[in-house]
Design a protein around this motif. Structure first.
Motif, mmCIF file in Angstrom:
data_model
loop_
_atom_site.group_PDB
_atom_site.id
_atom_site.type_symbol
_atom_site.label_atom_id
_atom_site.label_comp_id
_atom_site.label_asym_id
_atom_site.label_seq_id
_atom_site.Cartn_x
_atom_site.Cartn_y
_atom_site.Cartn_z
ATOM 1 N N LEU A 44 0.827 -1.209 0.000
ATOM 2 C CA LEU A 44 0.000 0.000 0.000
ATOM 3 C C LEU A 44 0.862 1.260 0.000
ATOM 4 N N SER A 45 1.969 1.216 0.715
ATOM 5 C CA SER A 45 2.834 2.392 0.822
ATOM 6 C C SER A 45 3.430 2.797 -0.519
ATOM 7 N N ARG A 83 -1.925 20.615 -13.540
ATOM 8 C CA ARG A 83 -2.135 21.232 -14.843
ATOM 9 C C ARG A 83 -2.211 20.156 -15.921
ATOM 10 N N PHE A 84 -3.091 20.399 -16.907
ATOM 11 C CA PHE A 84 -3.296 19.432 -17.985
ATOM 12 C C PHE A 84 -3.267 20.140 -19.334
ATOM 13 N N ASP A 85 -2.453 19.620 -20.244
ATOM 14 C CA ASP A 85 -2.419 20.115 -21.616
ATOM 15 C C ASP A 85 -3.294 19.187 -22.454
ATOM 16 N N LEU A 86 -4.480 19.644 -22.799
ATOM 17 C CA LEU A 86 -5.467 18.809 -23.473
ATOM 18 C C LEU A 86 -5.359 18.926 -24.988
ATOM 19 N N PRO A 87 -5.817 17.894 -25.701
ATOM 20 C CA PRO A 87 -5.746 17.925 -27.167
ATOM 21 C C PRO A 87 -6.716 18.948 -27.754
ATOM 22 N N TRP A 88 -6.343 19.514 -28.894
ATOM 23 C CA TRP A 88 -7.214 20.446 -29.621
ATOM 24 C C TRP A 88 -8.542 19.757 -29.928
ATOM 25 N N PRO A 89 -9.678 20.461 -29.820
ATOM 26 C CA PRO A 89 -9.844 21.908 -29.661
ATOM 27 C C PRO A 89 -10.000 22.371 -28.214
ATOM 28 N N ALA A 90 -9.767 21.480 -27.251
ATOM 29 C CA ALA A 90 -9.929 21.856 -25.841
ATOM 30 C C ALA A 90 -8.796 22.765 -25.385
ATOM 31 N N ARG A 91 -9.126 23.748 -24.558
ATOM 32 C CA ARG A 91 -8.102 24.592 -23.944
ATOM 33 C C ARG A 91 -7.522 23.855 -22.743
ATOM 34 N N ASN A 92 -6.297 24.208 -22.386
ATOM 35 C CA ASN A 92 -5.639 23.573 -21.255
ATOM 36 C C ASN A 92 -6.401 23.849 -19.962
ATOM 37 N N ARG A 93 -6.431 22.875 -19.069
ATOM 38 C CA ARG A 93 -7.149 22.982 -17.806
ATOM 39 C C ARG A 93 -6.204 22.828 -16.613
ATOM 40 N N ASP A 94 -6.669 23.323 -15.459
ATOM 41 C CA ASP A 94 -5.967 23.048 -14.214
ATOM 42 C C ASP A 94 -6.984 22.884 -13.099
ATOM 43 N N MET A 95 -6.535 22.326 -11.990
ATOM 44 C CA MET A 95 -7.419 22.162 -10.837
ATOM 45 C C MET A 95 -6.598 22.237 -9.556
ATOM 46 N N VAL A 96 -7.261 22.636 -8.488
ATOM 47 C CA VAL A 96 -6.651 22.661 -7.158
ATOM 48 C C VAL A 96 -7.510 21.774 -6.267
ATOM 49 N N THR A 97 -6.884 20.798 -5.632
ATOM 50 C CA THR A 97 -7.637 19.852 -4.814
ATOM 51 C C THR A 97 -6.983 19.647 -3.450
ATOM 52 N N LEU A 98 -7.803 19.326 -2.478
ATOM 53 C CA LEU A 98 -7.320 18.886 -1.174
ATOM 54 C C LEU A 98 -7.308 17.377 -1.184
ATOM 55 N N SER A 99 -6.133 16.780 -0.975
ATOM 56 C CA SER A 99 -5.991 15.328 -0.926
ATOM 57 C C SER A 99 -5.899 14.897 0.530
ATOM 58 N N ARG A 100 -6.718 13.918 0.920
ATOM 59 C CA ARG A 100 -6.742 13.471 2.315
ATOM 60 C C ARG A 100 -6.630 11.951 2.383
ATOM 61 N N TRP A 101 -5.620 11.464 3.132
ATOM 62 C CA TRP A 101 -5.401 10.035 3.314
ATOM 63 C C TRP A 101 -6.160 9.513 4.523
ATOM 64 N N SER A 102 -6.684 8.292 4.426
ATOM 65 C CA SER A 102 -7.282 7.603 5.575
ATOM 66 C C SER A 102 -7.195 6.104 5.330
ATOM 67 N N GLN A 103 -7.317 5.333 6.410
ATOM 68 C CA GLN A 103 -7.247 3.876 6.276
ATOM 69 C C GLN A 103 -8.274 3.225 7.192
ATOM 70 N N PRO A 195 4.096 6.506 8.205
ATOM 71 C CA PRO A 195 3.534 6.247 9.535
ATOM 72 C C PRO A 195 2.018 6.110 9.556
ATOM 73 N N PHE A 196 1.315 6.672 8.566
ATOM 74 C CA PHE A 196 -0.140 6.585 8.575
ATOM 75 C C PHE A 196 -0.675 5.412 7.746
ATOM 76 N N VAL A 197 0.242 4.554 7.248
ATOM 77 C CA VAL A 197 -0.164 3.381 6.469
ATOM 78 C C VAL A 197 0.256 2.105 7.197
#
Length: 212
Positions: A44-45, A83-103, A195-197
């Protein structure tokens, strides 16, 4: 809400190739939610190590042009700019996310993604994605075998026909998961520890397997 035990009755299978199975289901505004999974022998680690290796993400995440950590609210949380460079005709996209681990008590490992795009300035040259939600779920199957599953949905924002958005979502998810399931078996990731896994009983590192 993404549930690990969710039935596939309302999902439509789209593909099954090279060990990766992928399904979609209709979501609001004509978009599709994507679910994909594969099975591989891994610790898992090793998955955590891959997610920590952000400089290498363009090598396996489809269309990725860069990933960076913007903040670390806690030892098990990260704010990530992708960040993502997408194929034409799409414009490039980006996103901001909070990633949270749990088990869970049965060793199932979760990495949940929540949208944080409104809290950070937009990036020039990129359209900021909205309503991003997703979850990675790693479920030990016994004997070192792990099922790796991803389920997610995002609004690409801006102008894009739904057929193109859905096509890109399906193609990129299948490609990303296929590359991940190959990459995760590398020795550089298998010897990682966090340590959290907690690994399932009798799980060994790849180095220990080689020596035995």
């Amino acid at each position: 809400m993404l549930l690990s035990g969710q039935a596939l009755a309302d999902w439509e299978q789209q593909s099954q190739d090279k060990g990766v199975s992928l399904w979609t289901r209709q979501a609001e505004a004509g978009l599709v939610e994507v679910r994909a999974q594969c099975e591989v022998v891994t610790r898992l680690s090793a998955f955590v190590a891959i997610m920590e290796d952000m400089a290498a993400m363009p090598d396996w995440v489809a269309y990725s042009s860069g990933v960076e950590r913007l903040a670390k609210p806690s030892s098990q949380e990260d704010v990530i700019h992708s960040r993502f460079d997408l194929p034409w005709p799409a414009r490039n996209r980006d996103m901001v996310t909070l990633s949270r681990w749990s088990q869970d008590s049965d060793f199932t490992l979760h990495l949940k993604l929540e949208d944080q795009g409104q809290a950070y300035p937009k990036t020039k040259g990129y359209v900021r994605m909205e309503k991003v939600e997703g979850e990675w779920i790693l479920s030990p199957q016994g004997g070192g075998l792990v099922q790796i599953r991803y389920q997610g949905l995002a609004d690409p924002a801006g102008w894009l026909p739904h057929w193109l958005v859905n096509q890109i979502a399906v193609k990129s998810t299948a490609k990303t998961l296929g590359r991940l399931c190959h990459r995760i078996q590398g020795l550089r990731y298998q010897d990682s520890r966090y340590p959290f896994v907690t690994e399932p009983p009798a799980t060994r590192t790849r180095s220990e397997e080689v020596k035995s």
